[in-house]
Design a protein around this motif. Structure first.
Motif, short mmCIF file in Angstrom:
data_model
loop_
_atom_site.label_atom_id
_atom_site.label_comp_id
_atom_site.label_asym_id
_atom_site.label_seq_id
_atom_site.Cartn_x
_atom_site.Cartn_y
_atom_site.Cartn_z
N HIS A 68 0.83 -1.20 0.00
CA HIS A 68 0.00 0.00 0.00
C HIS A 68 0.87 1.25 0.00
N GLY A 69 0.23 2.38 -0.29
CA GLY A 69 0.99 3.62 -0.48
C GLY A 69 0.75 4.67 0.59
N PHE A 70 0.33 4.25 1.80
CA PHE A 70 0.03 5.26 2.82
C PHE A 70 1.26 6.07 3.25
N PHE A 71 2.45 5.49 3.06
CA PHE A 71 3.66 6.23 3.39
C PHE A 71 4.23 6.96 2.17
N ASP A 72 3.52 6.92 1.05
CA ASP A 72 4.03 7.48 -0.20
C ASP A 72 3.15 8.60 -0.73
N MET A 73 2.37 9.23 0.16
CA MET A 73 1.42 10.23 -0.31
C MET A 73 2.13 11.41 -0.97
N ALA A 74 3.36 11.70 -0.55
CA ALA A 74 4.08 12.84 -1.13
C ALA A 74 4.29 12.64 -2.63
N LYS A 114 -4.36 15.53 3.81
CA LYS A 114 -4.78 16.41 2.71
C LYS A 114 -4.51 15.72 1.37
N SER A 115 -3.33 15.10 1.24
CA SER A 115 -2.99 14.40 -0.01
C SER A 115 -4.03 13.34 -0.31
#
Lengths: 449, 449
Positions: A411-417, B168-169
């Motif tokens: 999953h991408g919860f740590f990749d929102m940037a 927000k993202s």
């Protein structure tokens, strides 16, 4: 059926070894002697049972009870028919995905982390070292070592340390020590800091630091999250489960897609299907890599170092050259100059296929997947999504109705940037120039043995 | 069995209405007239079917097909026997948890978000407004409105906007417009900015901005993520599923724990069990709230406003007074001065129990849970974990072996900064002084009708 579960009691109890069905690999070469690495050299870093798995052609290995018990915390992972994604694409293909993102550390890496921690633990090792770039592997090993009350030091590329603070928080939560690399704890780190006190670090250097610490200490071993044969072995559980689940769902994939950096995710889901293919069944396994780091699609099948500092064994694999510096794409897990020797061999022998995709497709389909299937994918995993979606649309043009399976590795919860960067229009498709690849390939060592 | 799944075909197809089994609630009072709010006043904010659910004593409501279909993207959610947590505690009690963190937006909030978006959509509403503090509700409604192609504006407390950039993202990814509050888009926002151009905002003010925009525009409605009766109705699916799953597992909980801020998570899991209790079965439902915001355990059962700006209906509930300013604990979802009228009524009638826990216990047991069960809990959810763990240890002292069930309302991947603060020793247990509560309670309105 939309979601296909297996009961924990139906979980595979053996790993499947791709080495048992594919042509023999060239041996790893010692960077010191230029000759095949001896078990003694390897034992400085890895415990005996891991080395045995690394070298063996045995078809199956029993998964130890203790490891099985831990795996059932999140396994078997579901296979899901992505009906809403199909509808959004307007495709006549069936798309399925295996969701490895449900693991405690959020990716498939946890499967091998638990096994590696276990084997080191029973061999009396008290502490592991490793490196992490994107943070998925460091997170997985932090979780695994905490289960076995082992210490862990993670050398994290300094630029990631500051860009992804919550990865560090996650590792700290599970008791790992997280050190920005270059550090002053190793000769390799000190040398780099002397050269450039402001150095941002690199994955290659972080590997060197972790390997150095393990090599210099009898009680400390090193653990690697991809590339090596034993890692692919531990990941075979993904494919073994997925094949069972497809059977339960009354289907069999025409094609299997997975993102490919070091190759463990791809080798993991493909394993069971490659065995079928070699036995004559029609199934295509496709490794999907970034256009900006096209190891299989544009690299050379040759001997090369695993790291920049030339400390790791030299292996025969597809490589862009160990000096290759991929651009800072938002899929750190796929920025590796080389590839798994097993995956490389299979590609070289025509057993598997490989494709590259650009970042804009990756994020376009990643967002489409999030909106339809309700899971924010890691940018690495979105490469597999893009591969499957592009294929579905091509099938529609040809009037074919295929069943496509891909591995959602995390999953991408740590990749929102990275999604922010996409929506802000800061991403572009970058194709690495062929001349530059040719240039970095000049640095590969000559090997004769 | 460790994990108890239900098939999507076994998912409840009706919501259960607590209003059908508990004593009648006092009506909501209009802040304008001081008299019971008329349906017309409420219709400026909510669509007809939602209002009907808000007011009705009907026992069950059919879940619309379209909503059911979406819920199966992640539902039924698993019930898990937390054997490793039990072992770490050394308890003889059985501990189970219902995992609502598997939803697309990461918490139970998604259950009502989908239903609310659906009912607004079929009533011709094109856009919703809402506010969010911790970000869970804004994320859930962003996901839900994206499924129905509706616009959404989320007023997010300005301090959260900067402290939790990835929330927000997430909302942006699903197409929501995220506005730091106070904003210059509403009279309420402009007034605050005039008063203090550097204002950090508050949840009360964000509510006022979202309500104002909806009230002033015929095509725009407002949606609330907790407190109200229809929200608890939509969350009843948690308890209905959990009860079935406990039956499949051959057990029935002696006690049910859930964290309680606005009350929807607690009301959701407790619903099915409260019906049993009222029908004579022995089961204790316990709302767990922060020591620093002890609405049920230290508040007063009286009429009060739902927001600081006195724009919402006045409801009979436990409250600390609408001017109550809880300290900035790391569980933003539980920092509400009031509570659900349904939950308040049940507590006042002795149907349910309530306990408060300090932050240090919350994070201690949250970390223990992550290490044993492999899921990083949201700090809000960790209140329920702490409640269950403390009870298990008390049972052991008394020689009792109870079955305890708690709701894991959400995961904590967006809350890693709060775990950092815990490990850095920056957190403390804060008990709100009784005199200060007495002071803020002086502000509650006098209601006669």
């Amino acid at each position: 059926m939309k979601k296909i579960y297996l009961n924990p009691s139906e979980m595979p109890t053996q790993w499947f070894n791709l080495l048992s069905v594919i042509p023999q690999l060239a041996p790893p070469i010692s960077p010191m002697t230029g000759k095949p690495a001896t078990p003694e050299e390897m034992l400085a870093l890895f415990p005996g049972p891991i080395l045995e798995q690394e070298m063996s052609n045995q078809e199956f290995f029993d998964i130890p009870e203790e490891v099985l018990d831990i795996l059932t915390i999140w396994r078997p992972t579901p296979v899901v028919r992505a009906e809403r994604l199909e509808k959004a694409l307007g495709t006549d293909c069936k798309i399925y995905f295996k969701n490895e993102g449900v693991s405690p550390a959020g990716s498939h890496k946890t499967n091998t982390a638990v096994a590696q921690a276990y084997y080191n633990k029973i061999c009396g090792i008290k502490k592991l070292t490793t490196e992490t770039g994107a943070g998925q592997w460091g997170s997985a090993l932090s979780y695994a070592t905490s289960l076995f009350d082992m210490a862990l030091r993670v050398y994290i590329v300094k630029v990631s340390y500051f860009q992804k603070p919550y990865r560090k928080s996650f590792m700290n939560m599970f008791g790992a020590e997280v050190i920005p690399s270059p550090s002053d704890m190793t000769n390799a780190g000190r040398a780099e800091l002397k050269r450039d006190p402001e150095s941002n670090g690199s994955l290659g250097l972080a590997i060197s630091e972790a390997v150095e610490e393990a090599a210099m200490n009898k009680d400390i071993n090193y653990a690697l999250g991809s590339v090596l044969n034993h890692v692919l072995l531990h990941q075979s559980i993904i494919g073994l489960e997925a094949k069972k689940q497809m059977e339960i769902g009354g289907d069999y994939p025409d094609m299997v897609f997975a993102s490919c950096g070091g190759g463990s995710n791809f080798g993991g889901i493909a394993s069971a299907f490659i065995k079928d293919k070699i036995e004559g069944k029609k199934v295509d396994c496709v490794a999907v890599e970034p256009l900006s780091c096209p190891t299989l699609t544009k690299g050379e099948f040759t001997f090369d170092y695993g790291d920049v500092a030339k400390m790791t064994p030299i292996m025969q694999m597809y490589t862009l050259g160990h000096d290759f510096m991929p651009p800072a794409i938002h899929a750190g897990g796929l920025r590796y100059h080389g590839d798994s020797p097993i995956v490389s061999k299979m590609y070289n022998e025509g057993i598997i296929d490989a494709r590259s995709v650009g970042q804009l497709d990756v994020f376009k389909y990643g967002v489409m997947f999030a909106k339809t299937e309700g899971i924010v994918p890691a940018p690495e995993s979105a490469h597999a999504i893009a591969g499957a979606c592009n294929e579905a649309l091509e099938c529609d043009k040809r009037g074919e109705k295929k069943s496509l399976l891909f591995c959602l590795s995390g999953h991408g919860f740590f990749d929102m940037a990275s999604y922010d960067a996409y929506f802000e229009g800061k991403l572009e498709d970058y194709e690495y120039p062929e001349e530059a690849i040719a240039q970095s390939l000049k640095g590969v060592p000559e090997v004769k043995f």
